[in-house]
Write an enzyme that holds these catalytic residues in place. Sequence first.
Site, PDB file in Angstrom:
ATOM      1  N   VAL A   1       0.834  -1.201   0.000  1.00 50.45           N
ATOM      2  CA  VAL A   1       0.000   0.000   0.000  1.00 50.45           C
ATOM      3  C   VAL A   1       0.872   1.256   0.000  1.00 50.45           C
ATOM      4  O   VAL A   1       0.691   2.157  -0.816  1.00 50.45           O
ATOM      5  CB  VAL A   1      -0.972  -0.020   1.208  1.00 50.45           C
ATOM      6  CG1 VAL A   1      -1.676   1.316   1.367  1.00 50.45           C
ATOM      7  CG2 VAL A   1      -1.988  -1.140   1.040  1.00 50.45           C
TER       8      VAL A   1
ATOM      9  N   THR B   1      -5.380  -0.953   6.967  1.00 54.57           N
ATOM     10  CA  THR B   1      -6.698  -1.483   7.328  1.00 54.57           C
ATOM     11  C   THR B   1      -6.753  -1.659   8.847  1.00 54.57           C
ATOM     12  O   THR B   1      -5.962  -2.418   9.405  1.00 54.57           O
ATOM     13  CB  THR B   1      -6.924  -2.840   6.628  1.00 54.57           C
ATOM     14  OG1 THR B   1      -6.810  -2.626   5.232  1.00 54.57           O
ATOM     15  CG2 THR B   1      -8.280  -3.424   6.966  1.00 54.57           C
TER      16      THR B   1
ATOM     17  N   ARG C   1      -5.832  -3.814  -5.382  1.00 52.77           N
ATOM     18  CA  ARG C   1      -5.599  -5.264  -5.390  1.00 52.77           C
ATOM     19  C   ARG C   1      -4.150  -5.502  -5.781  1.00 52.77           C
ATOM     20  O   ARG C   1      -3.650  -4.840  -6.692  1.00 52.77           O
ATOM     21  CB  ARG C   1      -6.477  -5.949  -6.446  1.00 52.77           C
ATOM     22  CG  ARG C   1      -7.947  -5.971  -6.155  1.00 52.77           C
ATOM     23  CD  ARG C   1      -8.719  -6.259  -7.425  1.00 52.77           C
ATOM     24  NE  ARG C   1      -8.439  -5.257  -8.447  1.00 52.77           N
ATOM     25  CZ  ARG C   1      -8.648  -5.418  -9.746  1.00 52.77           C
ATOM     26  NH1 ARG C   1      -9.128  -6.553 -10.209  1.00 52.77           N
ATOM     27  NH2 ARG C   1      -8.371  -4.454 -10.600  1.00 52.77           N
ATOM     28  N   GLU C   2      -3.493  -6.445  -5.138  1.00 54.14           N
ATOM     29  CA  GLU C   2      -2.145  -6.806  -5.570  1.00 54.14           C
ATOM     30  C   GLU C   2      -2.223  -7.307  -7.002  1.00 54.14           C
ATOM     31  O   GLU C   2      -3.192  -7.942  -7.400  1.00 54.14           O
ATOM     32  CB  GLU C   2      -1.576  -7.898  -4.663  1.00 54.14           C
ATOM     33  CG  GLU C   2      -1.220  -7.364  -3.293  1.00 54.14           C
ATOM     34  CD  GLU C   2      -0.616  -8.432  -2.395  1.00 54.14           C
ATOM     35  OE1 GLU C   2      -0.102  -9.437  -2.906  1.00 54.14           O
ATOM     36  OE2 GLU C   2      -0.684  -8.237  -1.175  1.00 54.14           O
TER      37      GLU C   2
ATOM     38  N   PHE D   1     -15.534 -11.142  -9.216  1.00 58.69           N
ATOM     39  CA  PHE D   1     -15.438 -11.868  -7.944  1.00 58.69           C
ATOM     40  C   PHE D   1     -16.466 -12.987  -7.818  1.00 58.69           C
ATOM     41  O   PHE D   1     -16.893 -13.363  -6.734  1.00 58.69           O
ATOM     42  CB  PHE D   1     -15.464 -10.903  -6.740  1.00 58.69           C
ATOM     43  CG  PHE D   1     -14.112 -10.290  -6.524  1.00 58.69           C
ATOM     44  CD1 PHE D   1     -13.610  -9.384  -7.440  1.00 58.69           C
ATOM     45  CD2 PHE D   1     -13.311 -10.674  -5.457  1.00 58.69           C
ATOM     46  CE1 PHE D   1     -12.332  -8.857  -7.297  1.00 58.69           C
ATOM     47  CE2 PHE D   1     -12.029 -10.152  -5.311  1.00 58.69           C
ATOM     48  CZ  PHE D   1     -11.545  -9.240  -6.229  1.00 58.69           C
TER      49      PHE D   1
ATOM     50  N   GLY E   1     -13.130 -21.458  -7.234  1.00 62.14           N
ATOM     51  CA  GLY E   1     -11.747 -21.948  -7.213  1.00 62.14           C
ATOM     52  C   GLY E   1     -11.478 -22.765  -5.980  1.00 62.14           C
ATOM     53  O   GLY E   1     -12.385 -23.395  -5.424  1.00 62.14           O
TER      54      GLY E   1
ATOM     55  N   CYS F   1      -5.029 -10.217   2.803  1.00 65.01           N
ATOM     56  CA  CYS F   1      -6.140  -9.320   3.166  1.00 65.01           C
ATOM     57  C   CYS F   1      -7.422 -10.046   3.571  1.00 65.01           C
ATOM     58  O   CYS F   1      -7.877  -9.919   4.703  1.00 65.01           O
ATOM     59  CB  CYS F   1      -6.431  -8.366   2.013  1.00 65.01           C
ATOM     60  SG  CYS F   1      -4.991  -7.388   1.585  1.00 65.01           S
TER      61      CYS F   1
HETATM   62  C1  UGA Z   1      -8.192  -7.453  -1.824  1.00 65.77           C
HETATM   63  C2  UGA Z   1      -9.300  -6.530  -2.364  1.00 65.77           C
HETATM   64  O1  UGA Z   1      -9.747  -7.005  -3.634  1.00 65.77           O
HETATM   65  C3  UGA Z   1      -8.786  -5.097  -2.505  1.00 65.77           C
HETATM   66  O2  UGA Z   1      -9.849  -4.248  -2.914  1.00 65.77           O
HETATM   67  C4  UGA Z   1      -8.238  -4.637  -1.152  1.00 65.77           C
HETATM   68  O3  UGA Z   1      -7.700  -3.325  -1.218  1.00 65.77           O
HETATM   69  C5  UGA Z   1      -7.142  -5.591  -0.702  1.00 65.77           C
HETATM   70  O4  UGA Z   1      -7.690  -6.915  -0.596  1.00 65.77           O
HETATM   71  C6  UGA Z   1      -6.631  -5.121   0.639  1.00 65.77           C
HETATM   72  O5  UGA Z   1      -7.382  -5.156   1.608  1.00 65.77           O
HETATM   73  O6  UGA Z   1      -5.504  -4.589   0.707  1.00 65.77           O
HETATM   74  P1  UGA Z   1      -6.069  -8.687  -2.893  1.00 65.77           P
HETATM   75  O7  UGA Z   1      -5.969  -9.409  -1.586  1.00 65.77           O
HETATM   76  O8  UGA Z   1      -4.847  -8.058  -3.470  1.00 65.77           O
HETATM   77  O9  UGA Z   1      -7.163  -7.501  -2.795  1.00 65.77           O
HETATM   78  O10 UGA Z   1      -6.593  -9.748  -3.964  1.00 65.77           O
HETATM   79  P2  UGA Z   1      -7.965 -10.092  -4.707  1.00 65.77           P
HETATM   80  O11 UGA Z   1      -7.810  -9.810  -6.128  1.00 65.77           O
HETATM   81  O12 UGA Z   1      -9.114  -9.486  -4.005  1.00 65.77           O
HETATM   82  O13 UGA Z   1      -7.998 -11.673  -4.487  1.00 65.77           O
HETATM   83  C7  UGA Z   1      -8.081 -12.250  -3.182  1.00 65.77           C
HETATM   84  C8  UGA Z   1      -8.234 -13.745  -3.246  1.00 65.77           C
HETATM   85  O14 UGA Z   1      -9.517 -14.087  -3.766  1.00 65.77           O
HETATM   86  C9  UGA Z   1      -7.230 -14.460  -4.165  1.00 65.77           C
HETATM   87  O15 UGA Z   1      -6.791 -15.643  -3.516  1.00 65.77           O
HETATM   88  C10 UGA Z   1      -8.025 -14.785  -5.414  1.00 65.77           C
HETATM   89  O16 UGA Z   1      -7.537 -15.915  -6.075  1.00 65.77           O
HETATM   90  C11 UGA Z   1      -9.400 -15.024  -4.821  1.00 65.77           C
HETATM   91  N1  UGA Z   1     -10.503 -14.801  -5.781  1.00 65.77           N
HETATM   92  C12 UGA Z   1     -10.746 -13.563  -6.270  1.00 65.77           C
HETATM   93  C13 UGA Z   1     -11.317 -15.864  -6.150  1.00 65.77           C
HETATM   94  O17 UGA Z   1     -11.122 -17.025  -5.702  1.00 65.77           O
HETATM   95  N2  UGA Z   1     -12.340 -15.638  -7.016  1.00 65.77           N
HETATM   96  C14 UGA Z   1     -12.608 -14.408  -7.515  1.00 65.77           C
HETATM   97  O18 UGA Z   1     -13.587 -14.276  -8.295  1.00 65.77           O
HETATM   98  C15 UGA Z   1     -11.798 -13.340  -7.143  1.00 65.77           C
END
Ligand code: UGA
Length: 429
Positions: A11, A121, A154-155, A249, A253, A260
């Site tokens: 961040v 956070t 998001r990362e 989302f 999976g 996060c």
């Molecule tokens: C998440 C949020 O999406 C961000 O908005 C937030 O700022 C961030 O946390 C944070 O709190 O700092 P991030 O953890 O980087 O972001 O990753 P995501 O893209 O949200 O994915 C999280 C997990 O969910 C991953 O393991 C991904 O594979 C999984 N996922 C995501 C699914 O299994 N299905 C989906 O449809 C989307």
Amino acid sequence: MNLTIIGTGYVGLVTGACFAEVGHRVICVDNDASKVELLKRGGIPIYEPGLQEMVQKNTASGRLSFTNNTAEGVEKSDVIFIAVPTPPQPDGSVDMSFIERVARDIAAAMTEYKIVVDKSTVPVKTGDRVSETIKRYCKAKVDFDVVSNPEFLREGFAVGDLMKPDRIVIGVRSQRAVAAMKEIYTPFKAPIIITDVNSAELIKHAANSFLALKISYINAISVVCEAAGANVMQVAEGIGLDERIGRRFLNPGIGFGGSCFPKDLSAFIKISEQVGYSFRLLQEVQRINSEQMERFVKKITDTLWVLKDKKIGVLGLAFKQNTDDVRMSPAIDLCQRLQKEGAALRVHDPQAMEKAKPLLKGVTYVDDMNAVAEGCDALVIATEWEEFKALDLDRAQKALTHPIMFDGRNLFDPAEMGKRGWIYKSIGR
Ligand code: UGA
């Protein structure tokens, strides 16, 4: 404006680089001297598409600089952002010691009005705690504002998310701070929502919990689809086109991970409990998430029967695509479960192998994704990397003792895989 960011994690570093990119003068502070040295030399400690170029460009122009001296950062800037970790504790609550330490350091260095912005956070009411701490430890007894400005990046997509955010949330008490925050964010051309501090803090936990809930919802639907002979991808499409729901989302999976969602869910459940509400809906989200992994492992053992002395190729180690982050990665969890059953693993990830090595020992790390299947009894897809879709399936088929694939991210088409002669098992279809 002159801005200081304390903490150069995901961040902090991305925020600092993007603020400099739009023209602010930014000082990034970190207490890790080796990290600061690396950043000064133009290196970055994480893999994040587009970040290194942005850091190098803005460092060269003089708008972005790095130091490990917090006092210098506080002195030279009008607004100080806190972006330090808030890790989970064993009981699910949040470890606030880094925030408290930084609040004290800022207080000690303050000699005139400053705006202190929390970007980490944090549990609701942290702003009050930070205010009390600054009042207590600021010898100069100067005026200040504490603002909550949660980050939603998001990362893997951090630079894009920060440069073009859906919204900017600013929880604030005084008009003076509102004006300064608006000036910082005007170049980003996104809707700005001004709230009270408690609400801004809650928005972050409520948003992440809702996204995790959405993933668990589709994962639960995938179980029903599988049992009923339906296709979860078609169901996701069909419900996702309803604008009130949205397709994003809704990818099923092996469960969500990362630094996060799991942490923020536990924290939000704990915070709710502390204010007197038992958030059972979110407990269910957690339960569905862990069952999803167990169900996938069972799918593998049901097909391969005994895993002892079997060799399995695993594609993906990062917690999701486009990152080298393996913290709370479902892929690593999966590998460890397979190892426990006695399987030998050949693994590959486009970016995360170095970071996986200390966590995942006793496996063979393979540089080329197309060489992973060699001598294996089955292939597993654990992370949704786009490039895995370009896997040389013919080569993999020849390299495996029998063409079996467990696709934990639904990257391939089951009908097409069947035609090619694969035993192909994916999620919810
Ligand atoms: C998440 C949020 O999406 C961000 O908005 C937030 O700022 C961030 O946390 C944070 O709190 O700092 P991030 O953890 O980087 O972001 O990753 P995501 O893209 O949200 O994915 C999280 C997990 O969910 C991953 O393991 C991904 O594979 C999984 N996922 C995501 C699914 O299994 N299905 C989906 O449809 C989307």
